[in-house]
Design a protein around this motif. Structure first.
Motif, PDB file in Angstrom:
ATOM      1  N   GLY A 182     -18.554 -21.455 -34.861  1.00 46.57           N
ATOM      2  CA  GLY A 182     -18.001 -20.217 -34.301  1.00 46.57           C
ATOM      3  C   GLY A 182     -17.896 -19.110 -35.324  1.00 46.57           C
ATOM      4  O   GLY A 182     -16.972 -18.301 -35.311  1.00 46.57           O
ATOM      5  N   LEU A 183     -18.860 -19.077 -36.225  1.00 44.21           N
ATOM      6  CA  LEU A 183     -18.832 -18.123 -37.338  1.00 44.21           C
ATOM      7  C   LEU A 183     -18.828 -16.672 -36.844  1.00 44.21           C
ATOM      8  O   LEU A 183     -19.733 -16.256 -36.140  1.00 44.21           O
ATOM      9  CB  LEU A 183     -20.067 -18.371 -38.205  1.00 44.21           C
ATOM     10  N   VAL A 188     -13.891 -28.196 -35.129  1.00 45.43           N
ATOM     11  CA  VAL A 188     -13.831 -28.602 -36.530  1.00 45.43           C
ATOM     12  C   VAL A 188     -12.463 -29.193 -36.851  1.00 45.43           C
ATOM     13  O   VAL A 188     -12.341 -30.234 -37.507  1.00 45.43           O
ATOM     14  CB  VAL A 188     -14.117 -27.399 -37.464  1.00 45.43           C
ATOM     15  N   ALA A 189     -11.424 -28.520 -36.346  1.00 44.14           N
ATOM     16  CA  ALA A 189     -10.064 -28.939 -36.681  1.00 44.14           C
ATOM     17  C   ALA A 189      -9.781 -30.363 -36.211  1.00 44.14           C
ATOM     18  O   ALA A 189      -9.144 -31.150 -36.919  1.00 44.14           O
ATOM     19  CB  ALA A 189      -9.054 -27.969 -36.079  1.00 44.14           C
ATOM     20  N   ILE A 190     -10.290 -30.723 -35.040  1.00 42.01           N
ATOM     21  CA  ILE A 190     -10.031 -32.066 -34.527  1.00 42.01           C
ATOM     22  C   ILE A 190     -10.680 -33.121 -35.422  1.00 42.01           C
ATOM     23  O   ILE A 190     -10.061 -34.111 -35.814  1.00 42.01           O
ATOM     24  CB  ILE A 190     -10.549 -32.201 -33.072  1.00 42.01           C
ATOM     25  N   ALA A 191     -11.931 -32.881 -35.803  1.00 45.09           N
ATOM     26  CA  ALA A 191     -12.604 -33.831 -36.694  1.00 45.09           C
ATOM     27  C   ALA A 191     -11.887 -33.889 -38.042  1.00 45.09           C
ATOM     28  O   ALA A 191     -11.761 -34.954 -38.653  1.00 45.09           O
ATOM     29  CB  ALA A 191     -14.064 -33.430 -36.885  1.00 45.09           C
ATOM     30  N   LEU A 192     -11.389 -32.742 -38.491  1.00 42.06           N
ATOM     31  CA  LEU A 192     -10.690 -32.687 -39.773  1.00 42.06           C
ATOM     32  C   LEU A 192      -9.430 -33.553 -39.746  1.00 42.06           C
ATOM     33  O   LEU A 192      -9.120 -34.269 -40.709  1.00 42.06           O
ATOM     34  CB  LEU A 192     -10.331 -31.233 -40.095  1.00 42.06           C
ATOM     35  N   THR A 222     -11.143 -22.746 -40.028  1.00 41.40           N
ATOM     36  CA  THR A 222     -11.095 -21.563 -39.169  1.00 41.40           C
ATOM     37  C   THR A 222     -12.517 -21.112 -38.883  1.00 41.40           C
ATOM     38  O   THR A 222     -13.470 -21.623 -39.480  1.00 41.40           O
ATOM     39  CB  THR A 222     -10.335 -20.411 -39.852  1.00 41.40           C
ATOM     40  N   LYS A 223     -12.635 -20.132 -37.998  1.00 47.35           N
ATOM     41  CA  LYS A 223     -13.981 -19.689 -37.611  1.00 47.35           C
ATOM     42  C   LYS A 223     -14.780 -19.161 -38.799  1.00 47.35           C
ATOM     43  O   LYS A 223     -15.968 -19.404 -38.926  1.00 47.35           O
ATOM     44  CB  LYS A 223     -13.885 -18.639 -36.514  1.00 47.35           C
TER      45      LYS A 223
END
Ligand code: PHE
Length: 501
Positions: free
Chosen positions: A133-134, A148-152, A372-373
């Motif tokens: 989501g850049l 990303v946050a969930i995998a993190l 973050t994005k």
């Protein structure tokens, strides 16, 4: 305070190898080799290995073993004034964990995506757009990117579950599973890679030596940089791991085993990766150098593309590849978290477990910035500065201190000899680690600085580079001095007095 020890000799070797083999071997080594002259790069690489990598590894093992402590504690025991030089790598390690976990998190997501090749035909658009989501702007962050946050979160939970069990029950056990698993995975991947149609083209490209590159200073610097990062030296990781060794433990031999296993693995990965790249080039009818890409792009854009055109079982091989990245990354991650946790525990006299809990909470929160994005941008900048100034400068300070300030080269070599199978050669250590390496590292840091001043790294705005790059480098050093001033926890202070008495 009772220090934990490794349960077995192989436990220590596997942990050291686990730390060394990481993301750097699978996607960094193949590309760096390719970019720096292919087959001809192997010469500077081997020279860097034998003049800097292995000597430093022997010293770090010897320091950790002789002074029995995490990097700050060991250095304080060498000289009270120099405790900060132990904290510097600890803080750099901490910063690395913040984004290293995020790259592992991407690999976790991609292992899952691989099963259905969820990335579709436009792998680049998928990675930067749908997955990361850049945004177009650098700041503000754009908020957390949920995928990303969930995998993190999963990565940090896994790290926590391993580390909270301690050194031998946690780290040692995990590596005893991870390392054989990783070897099997890599063998499968490499065998598939080199037997794909067109693979030979890729391998030719990788290994056809471009001898003219040997006269290019950048190539030599790349070789030293790769060896430092890949062997995990200069970050206190190996000092701390060696502090858990029993009194009688071979150091020199283990340093050689670790270094050679690490390089062997890099070679294996390079064969597989370039075989696959050759296949892709042939399938698309383009030259190999149009397919090859570095860093993030190789694993998360080019590889998915290659998998898309696999003759069969693309989903399965993709899954295995990303699982290999996750496993390689996790065993390096826990070595980084361990330096931080053990150093905090040593300094403040709290238990290892308490330190592990504290470090995980703080590091998890910090790593969210990179989830973050706009996270990829910050990651790119921090990584550039840490690699160019963090690791190289610490390595430089370390060799200068050992040889020319503390002058403990002799005692360290004696210590290594007293417990090892074979004697280390003094002239080799002195010439390579005492003289050649400091000169080269100075040149290396100087060149990097000149390049950064001449042109803003990556074309990013200056404010961003100052905020995430220069300030990080500076703050870390200032913080190291501040931490030195804090008092030591009770148990360690008492133990130290006892040693001095
Ligand atoms: N050696 C690891 C790699 O190649 C990275 C790493 C560096 C781990 C320093 C620990 C300390 O990916």
């Amino acid at each position: 305070m009772q220090r934990e020890t490794w349960a077995t000799r192989t436990g220590f070797v596997l942990a050291a190898v686990g730390s060394a083999i990481g993301l750097g071997n699978i996607w960094r080594f193949p590309y760096v080799t390719y970019e720096n002259g292919g087959g001809a790069f192997l010469l500077p690489y081997l020279i860097a290995l034998f003049t800097a990598g292995i000597p430093l590894l022997i010293f770090e093992f010897a320091i950790g073993h002789k002074y029995r402590g995490s990097a700050p504690l060991a250095l304080r025991r060498i000289s009270e004034k120099w405790e900060w030089l132990g904290w510097w790598p600890v803080l750099v390690s901490f910063v690395i964990t913040l984004y290293y976990t995020v790259v592992i998190a991407w690999a976790v997501s991609y292992a899952w995506f691989a099963l259905t090749q969820a990335w579709g035909a436009d792998t680049k658009g998928f990675f930067f757009g749908s997955y990361l989501g850049l945004p177009d702007t650098f700041w503000p962050t754009g908020g957390l990117q949920p995928s990303v946050a969930i995998a993190l979160i999963l990565v940090w939970i896994a790290s926590f579950l391993i580390m909270v069990r301690g050194v031998s029950e946690g780290i040692e056990r995990a590596n005893k599973i991870f390392m054989p698993l990783l070897l099997v995975l890599m063998l499968i991947i490499t065998l598939r890679g080199i037997t794909l149609p067109g693979a030979v083209e890729g391998l030719n490209h990788l290994f056809t030596p471009d001898w003219s590159k040997l006269f290019d200073g950048k190539v030599w610097l790349a070789a030293y940089g790769q060896i430092f990062f890949s062997l995990s030296v200069g970050l206190g990781v190996m000092i701390t791991y060696a502090s858990y060794l029993p009194k009688k433990a071979d150091l020199t031999n283990n340093a050689f085993i670790t270094a050679l296993a690490n390089s062997g693995f890099s070679l294996l990965a390079a064969l597989g990766v370039f075989g696959a790249i050759g296949f892709m080039a042939q399938a698309q009818g383009v030259p190999v150098n149009e397919v090859a890409a570095g860093g993030v792009g190789l694993a998360f854009i080019v590889f998915p593309q290659i998998l898309n055109s696999f003759p069969a079982l693309g989903g399965l091989f993709g899954f295995l590849f990303f699982v290999a990245l996750v496993v390689a990354g996790m065993s390096s991650l826990i070595s980084l978290v361990n330096v931080v946790a053990q150093s905090v525990a040593d300094k403040f006299g709290i238990s290892y477990k308490q330190a592990v809990i504290g470090v995980h909470v703080v590091a998890f929160l910090g790593s969210l910035l990179f989830a973050t994005k706009a996270g990829l941008i910050y990651l790119d900048i921090v990584d550039h500065f840490i690699n160019n100034y963090g690791i190289a400068l610490i390595g430089l300070a370390e060799v200068v201190a050992v040889f020319w300030i503390w002058k403990i080269f002799g005692p360290l070599a004696d210590h290594a000899d007293s417990v090892s199978d074979f004697r280390v050669s003094r002239p080799w250590l002195l010439l390579s680690a005492g003289i050649l390496t400091p000169i080269l590292l100075t040149v290396m840091a100087w060149k990097a600085l000149a390049a950064d001043l001449a042109q803003p790294y990556g074309g990013y705005p200056m404010g961003l580079l100052i905020g995430f790059g220069w300030l990080t480098v500076l703050l870390v050093i200032v913080a190291a001095f501040l931490i030195q001033r804090l008092p030591w926890g009770r148990s360690v202070a008492v133990e130290m007095e006892r040693r001095e008495a």
